[in-house]
Motif scaffolding. Structure first.
Motif, PDB file in Angstrom:
ATOM      1  N   PHE A  63      15.807  59.324 -64.000  1.00 22.30           N
ATOM      2  CA  PHE A  63      15.387  60.118 -62.850  1.00 22.30           C
ATOM      3  C   PHE A  63      14.828  59.266 -61.720  1.00 22.30           C
ATOM      4  N   ASP A  64      14.885  57.960 -61.833  1.00 21.03           N
ATOM      5  CA  ASP A  64      14.257  57.097 -60.849  1.00 21.03           C
ATOM      6  C   ASP A  64      15.296  56.155 -60.254  1.00 21.03           C
ATOM      7  N   TYR A  65      15.842  56.535 -59.121  1.00 18.76           N
ATOM      8  CA  TYR A  65      16.892  55.781 -58.454  1.00 18.76           C
ATOM      9  C   TYR A  65      16.527  54.307 -58.282  1.00 18.76           C
ATOM     10  N   ASP A  66      15.297  54.044 -57.819  1.00 23.06           N
ATOM     11  CA  ASP A  66      14.891  52.667 -57.517  1.00 23.06           C
ATOM     12  C   ASP A  66      14.960  51.742 -58.722  1.00 23.06           C
ATOM     13  N   ARG A  67      14.688  52.256 -59.896  1.00 30.32           N
ATOM     14  CA  ARG A  67      14.718  51.414 -61.095  1.00 30.32           C
ATOM     15  C   ARG A  67      16.134  51.081 -61.532  1.00 30.32           C
ATOM     16  N   LEU A  68      17.110  51.777 -60.959  1.00 31.96           N
ATOM     17  CA  LEU A  68      18.487  51.604 -61.393  1.00 31.96           C
ATOM     18  C   LEU A  68      19.276  50.643 -60.521  1.00 31.96           C
ATOM     19  N   ILE A  69      18.963  50.591 -59.230  1.00 32.30           N
ATOM     20  CA  ILE A  69      19.773  49.755 -58.343  1.00 32.30           C
ATOM     21  C   ILE A  69      18.944  48.766 -57.527  1.00 32.30           C
ATOM     22  N   ALA A  70      17.724  49.127 -57.169  1.00 32.55           N
ATOM     23  CA  ALA A  70      16.913  48.275 -56.289  1.00 32.55           C
ATOM     24  C   ALA A  70      16.762  46.839 -56.787  1.00 32.55           C
ATOM     25  N   PRO A  71      16.487  46.610 -58.078  1.00 31.75           N
ATOM     26  CA  PRO A  71      16.320  45.207 -58.507  1.00 31.75           C
ATOM     27  C   PRO A  71      17.595  44.386 -58.329  1.00 31.75           C
ATOM     28  N   LEU A  72      18.735  45.024 -58.466  1.00 33.39           N
ATOM     29  CA  LEU A  72      19.997  44.304 -58.324  1.00 33.39           C
ATOM     30  C   LEU A  72      20.246  43.925 -56.872  1.00 33.39           C
ATOM     31  N   VAL A  73      19.916  44.851 -55.962  1.00 32.21           N
ATOM     32  CA  VAL A  73      20.081  44.588 -54.530  1.00 32.21           C
ATOM     33  C   VAL A  73      19.036  43.568 -54.071  1.00 32.21           C
ATOM     34  N   ARG A  74      17.781  43.806 -54.467  1.00 36.02           N
ATOM     35  CA  ARG A  74      16.676  42.929 -54.056  1.00 36.02           C
ATOM     36  C   ARG A  74      16.899  41.486 -54.511  1.00 36.02           C
TER      37      ARG A  74
END
Length: 136
Positions: free
Chosen positions: A10-21
């Motif tokens: 349920f948490d978008y940021d935990r799914l893609i943000a680390p990969l982009v960041r």
């Protein structure tokens, strides 16, 4: 080649943000959607998976594939799914497999982490190609 197996929670940021960041190379993504719980939760998971599919393609240039995990509370089924997915990705060739264990219910996270570590033990030559990660 890097394949990321991402159980959709349920948490978008935990799914893609680390990969982009962290500007990680992501060639292929396997998104796992939950199909149990309230209708609203299942719909949310489906919609989030659709958004992630677009964003992985647009932001990271990755192809995606979506799977449904019928019961996110069935450890044995989740383990079998994880084991099969990880092995299939390893068997595809030179791919590294990254498993995000931070966003699904604990049962699925534990099953996927255990499957990844079991394969590391069984396939010693592939140990350096399997990675699990958790994002706060």
């Amino acid at each position: 080649m890097q394949t990321h197996i991402v159980p959709v929670g349920f948490d978008y940021d935990r799914l893609i943000a680390p990969l982009v960041r962290d500007q990680l190379d992501v060639d292929r993504v396997v998104l796992l959607e939950g199909a149990v719980g309230s209708e609203a939760n299942v719909e949310y998971s489906r919609n989030l998976a659709g958004k992630l599919e677009q964003d992985f393609r647009n932001l990271l240039g990755a192809s995606t594939e979506r799977f449904v995990v019928e019961d996110v509370y069935d450890y044995d089924a989740a383990f079998e799914t994880a084991y099969g997915l990880i092995e299939a990705e390893l068997d595809r060739g030179e791919a590294e497999v990254w498993v995000n264990v931070s966003a699904m219910p604990r049962t699925v996270s534990f099953a996927f982490a255990t499957a990844a570590h079991s394969i590391m033990v069984e396939r010693e030559g592939d140990r350096d190609r399997i990675h699990t990660y958790y994002t706060v």
